[in-house]
Design a protein around this motif. Structure first.
Motif, PDB file in Angstrom:
ATOM      1  N   ALA A 185       0.832  -1.213   0.000  1.00  0.00           N
ATOM      2  CA  ALA A 185       0.000   0.000   0.000  1.00  0.00           C
ATOM      3  C   ALA A 185       0.865   1.261   0.000  1.00  0.00           C
ATOM      4  N   SER A 234       0.206   4.109   1.189  1.00  0.00           N
ATOM      5  CA  SER A 234       0.031   4.913   2.405  1.00  0.00           C
ATOM      6  C   SER A 234      -0.937   4.165   3.317  1.00  0.00           C
ATOM      7  N   TYR A 249      -3.566   5.576   4.483  1.00  0.00           N
ATOM      8  CA  TYR A 249      -4.877   6.016   3.965  1.00  0.00           C
ATOM      9  C   TYR A 249      -5.361   5.038   2.908  1.00  0.00           C
ATOM     10  N   ASP A 250      -4.478   4.700   1.963  1.00  0.00           N
ATOM     11  CA  ASP A 250      -4.871   3.781   0.886  1.00  0.00           C
ATOM     12  C   ASP A 250      -5.092   2.364   1.415  1.00  0.00           C
ATOM     13  N   ASN A 288      -8.434   2.270   2.790  1.00  0.00           N
ATOM     14  CA  ASN A 288      -9.452   2.283   1.737  1.00  0.00           C
ATOM     15  C   ASN A 288      -9.604   0.908   1.089  1.00  0.00           C
ATOM     16  N   TRP A 309      -1.346  -1.516  -7.390  1.00  0.00           N
ATOM     17  CA  TRP A 309      -2.315  -0.500  -6.963  1.00  0.00           C
ATOM     18  C   TRP A 309      -2.925   0.278  -8.115  1.00  0.00           C
ATOM     19  N   PHE A 356      -6.977   0.659  -8.469  1.00  0.00           N
ATOM     20  CA  PHE A 356      -7.747   1.892  -8.695  1.00  0.00           C
ATOM     21  C   PHE A 356      -8.522   1.818 -10.010  1.00  0.00           C
ATOM     22  N   ILE A 395     -12.922   5.920  -4.553  1.00  0.00           N
ATOM     23  CA  ILE A 395     -11.536   5.478  -4.328  1.00  0.00           C
ATOM     24  C   ILE A 395     -10.833   5.279  -5.676  1.00  0.00           C
ATOM     25  N   GLY A 409      -8.073   7.748  -6.796  1.00  0.00           N
ATOM     26  CA  GLY A 409      -6.802   7.001  -6.794  1.00  0.00           C
ATOM     27  C   GLY A 409      -6.043   7.234  -8.081  1.00  0.00           C
ATOM     28  N   ARG A 417      -5.005  10.873  -8.346  1.00  0.00           N
ATOM     29  CA  ARG A 417      -3.814  11.216  -7.541  1.00  0.00           C
ATOM     30  C   ARG A 417      -2.534  10.726  -8.211  1.00  0.00           C
TER      31      ARG A 417
END
Ligand code: BYC
Length: 482
Positions: free
Chosen positions: A139, A141, A143-144, A147, A205, A209, A251, A255, A258
């Motif tokens: 991951a 972060s 945060y992710d 999620n 990842w 996303f 997300i 995602g 970002r």
């Protein structure tokens, strides 16, 4: 009659379906529960099962305040059975039974069709959890990471939602289907998940996303179509599932957004304005925009297959039966029976893609897919292209033609480029890596997948979010790793 707003939160299975008053059903679900937990531990997120994760849990079904946030260990998550409130006097909105009272029990003549729809829907939910099970290790972060786990526990709750319907309304067959939902495995050669896209890997990842942007959006469209169902318990279940689904797409869109933002910022900082100068962009440790485009091509085309064939008697039958409607059926201004109506469908004729008007009843998959494409396209503009535009870089992410890279339906037998030009097999093979991620692209993305585990820390290839979950500050400890 159970109180349909208040959720009984005291028993093993939180619910607003009066489980206490139905001992047979409660027993069946309680018997299924340990197998479910074994499945979660075996095929759910790898690791992190003992960590406290800041998760949202559904605790009610009214629009205001339906969820609460708090630290939970995932195996202790309260997976509940929640139906949207019953609408007094609801009638069937489409098909041959239009205007009749909505069914509170399974209409005998449609039992097999209904069971199939519920099983297919149910099968996708654990499949996606299985597909995503290894992502926690990398991951970008906390945060992710949080999620990811939020999506996982809620998809698993959606499995509960379908298992409730199977166990309550389909007797022994339903119990067997419920067991099979835990027996099939994403990607397994002998016992795969039912639909193609749910047997693909979610190796990194960017794939996660893209999946939540494109494939969860199929979930949105299909749940909307099932929310129109004349079988009221299915309609009510799907309406509540849609409340949770919105966050999953959020997300995905933020995602990828970002990632795009980090790429554009790094390019601007380094003074690179050619987005196709891939070696220089990759040297900055971010994901180049052409690779993001190729990943979008892949996930979009794979997801289009989930709508089934453009022309489908299955879809016509389930519409006629009043089981599965169109997207926002109750807002469409027509007879809702589709007698004599036509719909334009893209078809392959003499080696060319042409539009043909066909009876609308047979073209319901195409129609839902069209609604999906419009929804996805507007998301790409709003969430991704706006960021690129603001950064001043000359690049646009676009969705490929619906004939591109298809395995189901009208275009399964041909190859087409993203603009929809039909290619011979040799040319496709020669140009494939310009359209779809190459082994080299995937290896590059894989090389970036290293975990960031300090609160407030983010991997360099993804920008931090604008706001935290539940308005938490940037350095909030979304997952307690200690
Ligand atoms: N792969 O008439 P046809 C979600 C089968 S995602 C393999 O063309 P039909 C979520 C089909 O089953 C939403 N097989 O299509 C997202 C049929 O087999 P049978 C999931 C496929 O039946 C992210 C045969 O081909 N929900 O919630 O009109 C994370 C001929 O079918 C595929 C639903 O899909 C495929 N891609 O439509 C978590 C809603 N496509 O029956 C969750 C329920 C078709 O002849 N399902 N086939 O043996 C349905 O409405 C329909 O089953 C489909 C197919 C739309 C999927």
């Amino acid at each position: 009659m159970p109180n349909e707003i208040a959720v009984d939160y005291d028993g093993l299975i939180p619910n607003n379906v009066g489980l206490n008053a139905d001992p047979r059903l409660r027993r069946a679900l309680e018997q299924w529960h340990p197998t479910y937990l074994d499945w979660w531990k075996d095929r759910g997120p790898e690791g992190f099962q003992d960590n406290l994760v800041y998760l949202r849990t559904a605790v009610g079904v009214d629009q205001e305040g339906w969820a609460k946030f708090g630290y939970v260990r995932m195996p202790e998550y309260r997976w509940g059975i929640l139906l949207a409130p019953q609408v007094e006097g609801r009638t069937i909105g489409f098909g041959a039974h239009k205007g009749e009272p909505a069914w509170q029990d399974v209409p005998g003549e449609y039992r097999a069709m209904l069971r199939r729809l519920i099983t297919v829907q149910g099968d996708t939910e654990p499949a996606s959890v299985e597909q995503q099970r290894l992502l926690g290790a990398t991951a970008p972060s906390l945060y992710d990471l949080r999620n990811l786990f939020q999506v996982n526990v809620e998809e698993a709750r959606h499995l509960w939602a379908m298992v409730y319907l199977l166990q309550k309304y389909f007797g022994r067959d339903g119990r067997e289907e419920a067991e099979d939902l835990l027996r099939r495995r994403s990607g397994d050669r002998d016992s795969p998940r039912l639909l193609g896209a749910f047997n693909e890997r979610t190796p990194d990842w960017l794939a996660f996303f893209m999946f939540t942007f494109f494939t969860d959006r199929d979930g949105k469209m299909q749940l909307h179509a099932l929310a129109q169902s004349g079988f009221d318990p299915l309609s009510r279940t799907c309406r509540f599932m849609l409340t949770e689904e919105a966050h999953h797409m959020f997300i995905g869109q933020t995602g990828v957004g970002r990632i795009v933002e980090a790429t554009c910022a790094a390019m601007n900082k380094a003074g690179i304005d050619d987005p196709h100068d891939i070696p220089r962009v990759r040297a900055l440790g971010v994901i180049d925009l052409p690779t993001i485009q190729k990943r979008a091509n892949f996930h979009f085309s794979l997801t289009l297959d989930l709508f089934g064939s453009e022309l489908s008697t299955n879809a016509a039958n389930s519409f006629n039966a009043g089981l599965k409607g169109r997207y926002l059926e109750d807002q469409i201004d027509d007879d809702h029976v589709l007698s004599g109506a036509t719909y334009p469908v893209l078809r392959l004729r003499d080696g060319a893609v042409v539009k043909e008007a066909v009876p609308a009843l047979g073209a319901l998959n195409m129609r839902l897919r069209d609604d999906y494409v419009a929804d996805a396209a507007s998301g790409v503009e709003r969430w991704w292209n706006r960021i690129i535009e603001r950064s001043g870089i000359d690049f646009r992410i676009s969705l490929p033609h619906v004939a591109f890279n298809r395995r189901i339906g009208e275009f399964a037998a041909i190859e087409a480029d993203p603009a929809g030009n039909i290619l011979g097999a040799a040319e496709w093979a020669r140009r494939r890596d310009a359209f779809l991620p190459s082994a080299d692209d995937d290896a590059y993305v894989a090389s970036l997948m290293r975990p960031a585990r300090e609160p407030g820390q983010f991997a360099a290839w993804i920008a931090p979010p604008r706001t935290g979950i539940d308005n938490k500050p940037g350095d909030f400890e979304y997952v307690k790793l200690a």
